[in-house]
Structures are given as C-alpha cells and as structure tokens.
Design a protein around this motif. Structure first.
Motif, PDB file in Angstrom:
ATOM      1  N   LEU A  66      33.722  -0.071 -24.290  1.00  0.00           N
ATOM      2  CA  LEU A  66      33.032   1.206 -24.198  1.00  0.00           C
ATOM      3  C   LEU A  66      33.659   2.087 -23.124  1.00  0.00           C
ATOM      4  CD1 LEU A  66      29.380  -0.111 -24.553  1.00  0.00           C
ATOM      5  CD2 LEU A  66      30.726   1.098 -26.281  1.00  0.00           C
ATOM      6  N   GLN A  67      33.630   3.386 -23.367  1.00  0.00           N
ATOM      7  CA  GLN A  67      34.261   4.363 -22.487  1.00  0.00           C
ATOM      8  C   GLN A  67      33.210   5.155 -21.701  1.00  0.00           C
ATOM      9  OE1 GLN A  67      37.731   4.290 -22.398  1.00  0.00           O
ATOM     10  NE2 GLN A  67      37.293   2.516 -23.730  1.00  0.00           N
ATOM     11  N   ALA A  68      33.685   5.949 -20.761  1.00  0.00           N
ATOM     12  CA  ALA A  68      32.781   6.713 -19.902  1.00  0.00           C
ATOM     13  C   ALA A  68      31.880   7.647 -20.706  1.00  0.00           C
ATOM     14  CB  ALA A  68      33.592   7.518 -18.882  1.00  0.00           C
ATOM     15  N   GLU A  69      32.381   8.208 -21.796  1.00  0.00           N
ATOM     16  CA  GLU A  69      31.608   9.165 -22.588  1.00  0.00           C
ATOM     17  C   GLU A  69      30.548   8.490 -23.447  1.00  0.00           C
ATOM     18  OE1 GLU A  69      34.911   8.928 -22.585  1.00  0.00           O
ATOM     19  OE2 GLU A  69      35.357  10.633 -21.251  1.00  0.00           O
ATOM     20  N   ASP A  70      30.645   7.185 -23.625  1.00  0.00           N
ATOM     21  CA  ASP A  70      29.683   6.454 -24.446  1.00  0.00           C
ATOM     22  C   ASP A  70      28.395   6.212 -23.661  1.00  0.00           C
ATOM     23  OD1 ASP A  70      31.728   6.355 -26.343  1.00  0.00           O
ATOM     24  OD2 ASP A  70      32.439   4.410 -25.614  1.00  0.00           O
ATOM     25  N   GLU A  71      27.302   6.019 -24.375  1.00  0.00           N
ATOM     26  CA  GLU A  71      25.988   5.847 -23.749  1.00  0.00           C
ATOM     27  C   GLU A  71      25.432   4.460 -24.057  1.00  0.00           C
ATOM     28  OE1 GLU A  71      23.776  10.024 -23.878  1.00  0.00           O
ATOM     29  OE2 GLU A  71      24.737   9.570 -25.795  1.00  0.00           O
ATOM     30  N   ILE A  72      24.726   3.887 -23.075  1.00  0.00           N
ATOM     31  CA  ILE A  72      24.143   2.559 -23.227  1.00  0.00           C
ATOM     32  C   ILE A  72      22.728   2.566 -22.649  1.00  0.00           C
ATOM     33  CG2 ILE A  72      24.434   0.083 -22.819  1.00  0.00           C
ATOM     34  CD1 ILE A  72      27.275   0.677 -21.817  1.00  0.00           C
ATOM     35  N   ILE A  73      21.811   1.909 -23.338  1.00  0.00           N
ATOM     36  CA  ILE A  73      20.535   1.551 -22.729  1.00  0.00           C
ATOM     37  C   ILE A  73      20.373   0.043 -22.875  1.00  0.00           C
ATOM     38  CG2 ILE A  73      19.480   3.794 -23.215  1.00  0.00           C
ATOM     39  CD1 ILE A  73      17.796   2.423 -25.393  1.00  0.00           C
ATOM     40  N   TRP A  74      19.671  -0.575 -21.941  1.00  0.00           N
ATOM     41  CA  TRP A  74      19.416  -2.013 -22.052  1.00  0.00           C
ATOM     42  C   TRP A  74      18.037  -2.339 -21.491  1.00  0.00           C
ATOM     43  CZ3 TRP A  74      22.631   0.141 -18.462  1.00  0.00           C
ATOM     44  CH2 TRP A  74      22.460  -0.217 -17.125  1.00  0.00           C
ATOM     45  N   HIS A  75      17.563  -3.546 -21.823  1.00  0.00           N
ATOM     46  CA  HIS A  75      16.190  -3.902 -21.482  1.00  0.00           C
ATOM     47  C   HIS A  75      16.068  -5.389 -21.213  1.00  0.00           C
ATOM     48  CE1 HIS A  75      11.920  -4.919 -22.282  1.00  0.00           C
ATOM     49  NE2 HIS A  75      11.666  -3.690 -21.863  1.00  0.00           N
ATOM     50  N   GLY A  76      15.270  -5.729 -20.208  1.00  0.00           N
ATOM     51  CA  GLY A  76      14.880  -7.103 -19.951  1.00  0.00           C
ATOM     52  C   GLY A  76      13.374  -7.203 -20.058  1.00  0.00           C
ATOM     53  N   ARG A  77      12.879  -8.157 -20.824  1.00  0.00           N
ATOM     54  CA  ARG A  77      11.444  -8.246 -21.103  1.00  0.00           C
ATOM     55  C   ARG A  77      10.756  -9.314 -20.265  1.00  0.00           C
ATOM     56  NH1 ARG A  77       8.160 -10.838 -25.937  1.00  0.00           N
ATOM     57  NH2 ARG A  77       6.186  -9.711 -25.685  1.00  0.00           N
ATOM     58  N   ALA A  78       9.626  -8.936 -19.676  1.00  0.00           N
ATOM     59  CA  ALA A  78       8.686  -9.867 -19.064  1.00  0.00           C
ATOM     60  C   ALA A  78       7.414  -9.786 -19.900  1.00  0.00           C
ATOM     61  CB  ALA A  78       8.404  -9.495 -17.617  1.00  0.00           C
ATOM     62  N   ALA A  79       7.169 -10.758 -20.744  1.00  0.00           N
ATOM     63  CA  ALA A  79       6.124 -10.674 -21.765  1.00  0.00           C
ATOM     64  C   ALA A  79       4.725 -10.599 -21.167  1.00  0.00           C
ATOM     65  CB  ALA A  79       6.220 -11.869 -22.705  1.00  0.00           C
ATOM     66  N   THR A  80       3.946  -9.635 -21.646  1.00  0.00           N
ATOM     67  CA  THR A  80       2.524  -9.542 -21.316  1.00  0.00           C
ATOM     68  C   THR A  80       1.663  -9.593 -22.578  1.00  0.00           C
ATOM     69  OG1 THR A  80       2.639  -7.121 -21.339  1.00  0.00           O
ATOM     70  CG2 THR A  80       2.919  -8.225 -19.209  1.00  0.00           C
ATOM     71  N   HIS A  81       2.205  -9.102 -23.698  1.00  0.00           N
ATOM     72  CA  HIS A  81       1.496  -9.102 -24.974  1.00  0.00           C
ATOM     73  C   HIS A  81       2.459  -9.585 -26.059  1.00  0.00           C
ATOM     74  CE1 HIS A  81      -0.611  -6.118 -22.519  1.00  0.00           C
ATOM     75  NE2 HIS A  81      -1.681  -6.328 -23.261  1.00  0.00           N
ATOM     76  N   GLY A  82       1.962 -10.395 -26.961  1.00  0.00           N
ATOM     77  CA  GLY A  82       2.789 -10.834 -28.074  1.00  0.00           C
ATOM     78  C   GLY A  82       3.631 -12.055 -27.731  1.00  0.00           C
ATOM     79  N   ASP A  83       4.219 -12.624 -28.767  1.00  0.00           N
ATOM     80  CA  ASP A  83       5.010 -13.840 -28.619  1.00  0.00           C
ATOM     81  C   ASP A  83       6.335 -13.571 -27.906  1.00  0.00           C
ATOM     82  OD1 ASP A  83       3.020 -15.046 -30.062  1.00  0.00           O
ATOM     83  OD2 ASP A  83       4.165 -15.137 -31.941  1.00  0.00           O
ATOM     84  N   ILE A  84       6.895 -14.613 -27.344  1.00  0.00           N
ATOM     85  CA  ILE A  84       8.262 -14.556 -26.842  1.00  0.00           C
ATOM     86  C   ILE A  84       9.178 -14.883 -28.021  1.00  0.00           C
ATOM     87  CG2 ILE A  84       9.934 -15.570 -25.254  1.00  0.00           C
ATOM     88  CD1 ILE A  84       7.616 -16.130 -23.352  1.00  0.00           C
TER      89      ILE A  84
END
Length: 221
Positions: A66-84
């Motif tokens: 990936l290059q500087a102009e590209d966009e990224i989002i990311w996520h880490g989950r700590a479960a409070t509702h629903g299954d893991i």
C-alpha cells in the motif's frame, strides 16, 4: 474497550505503521480486521478474523504494498455483546443483513457500498439474533437507510449527533467513492502526528496486555 485505527491518504505506509496495525492482534483477542482502498480504485477490500496472529496480519498487509495515497481502517474487538466469532469482528459491510452469524462476509471486496468499524457500545433493543454484536444490530437498525449513508458521506459530524446517540460511539467508514469518514470531532480522537494516524483511544501499539470481554490480561512472554 475496542480500538479503531485510521491511516488517511497522505501518510506513508511505514514498517512502524504495519507494526502498529499488526500489534492489534496482541491486545484484542475477540477479533481483528482491516479494510483498505487504493487511491486509483473505487473498491474497498477487507478481511477479518478472530485468530489473526501478528505474523499473519503483518504479512497480509506487507504483501499489499500500500502507498501513501491509499487509505486503511482497522479494528480490534473487545467483546461486550454477541459471540466471539469471525463474523462479529469488524469491519462490517454497510447494508449487509443476515440474522445467521455464519453467513456474514468475513473477507472480500465491495464496490457499491462501504464498510464500517465501531468503538463503543450501542444500546439497541431489538429482536435480532443475540449471537450477533451490538454493532451489527445497530447496523441493521440505522445503517441500512440510504439517507443515512448519504449523510455520513456529506456530514459525518452531523450524522454522529443524530444517529450515534444510541450509545457511546466512535465510528469509522470506508467508501469506494469518497474514502474515509469518521464520526465526532477530531478532539475526541487521538491524532498521532508522528505516525500520521488517527485512533479512537490510546490502546494501540505494542503492549504486554490485551483486552478480552472487558478484562485486561497480561500476555505471557
């Protein structure tokens, strides 16, 4: 507490940033996922899973080049509702509706909609599948409405005031046409000027601890 990270267009994809994203697997054992959009494409790619290892995620990101102009989002989950489960990891596809947790898409590409990730808790009371997360139930209730999606693209701050009131929430979206949008004011997010990235809280980077189900647990060396 979950974590949302954002690498906006204009920030170089350094080894340090790849390390920060991959280190999410060390803290958040309820699911890790990421999405990206190349600057020259109107498509969003994503992948998420519970058993992502640091080595695997780092390698997945590195091979994308990936290059500087590209966009990224990311996520880490700590479960409070629903299954893991892989399905309950973020990001979710906007508008994807299935009450079977095993039929939600965990890897792929979207062209006509976007994806989203969430840090917080939504107070959604519904008859939806209790095995699915509060974020997914919120998505069914609110993020299936075309007028809401357009508002997110045009004025994410106003959207946050109008529709994120169901609970404490910070949301990041990635669209094929307009790229990244995120709710609330910049002051509510952490802007790491050295990295050139934006975070929903301070739980990013290497750590000897991870968060699971609201408990902070020491990682054995």
């Amino acid at each position: 507490m979950c974590l949302v990270g954002i690498k906006p267009s204009g920030t170089e994809v350094t080894d340090k940033i790849l390390d920060v994203i991959a280190s999410t697997t060390m803290r958040y054992r309820c699911g890790v996922g990421f999405a990206y959009k190349r600057a020259n494409e109107n498509v969003v790619h994503f992948k998420k899973k519970v058993d992502y290892s640091y080595k695997e995620l780092y390698a997945d990101l590195q091979k994308l080049e990936l290059q500087a102009e590209d966009e990224i989002i990311w996520h880490g989950r700590a479960a409070t509702h629903g299954d893991i489960s892989d399905s309950n990891a973020h990001p979710y596809i906007l508008g994807e509706v299935s009450f079977d947790k095993n039929k939600l898409t965990t890897e792929g590409s979207v062209r006509n909609t976007g994806v989203f990730a969430h840090n917080g808790i939504f107070n959604i009371r519904s008859n939806h599948n209790p095995h699915l997360s509060d974020t997914y139930n919120y998505g069914i209730e609110i993020l299936t409405k075309p007028e809401v999606i357009e508002l997110i693209k045009e004025d994410p701050e106003l959207y946050g005031k109008m529709y994120a009131k169901y609970g404490w929430a910070k949301l990041a979206f990635l669209f094929p046409d307009v790229g990244i949008r995120y709710t609330t004011n910049d002051s509510d997010w952490i802007i790491d000027k050295e990295l050139g990235c934006i975070f929903s809280n301070s739980g990013y980077g290497n750590s000897r601890y991870y968060d699971i189900g609201g408990k902070t647990v020491l990682i054995n060396n």
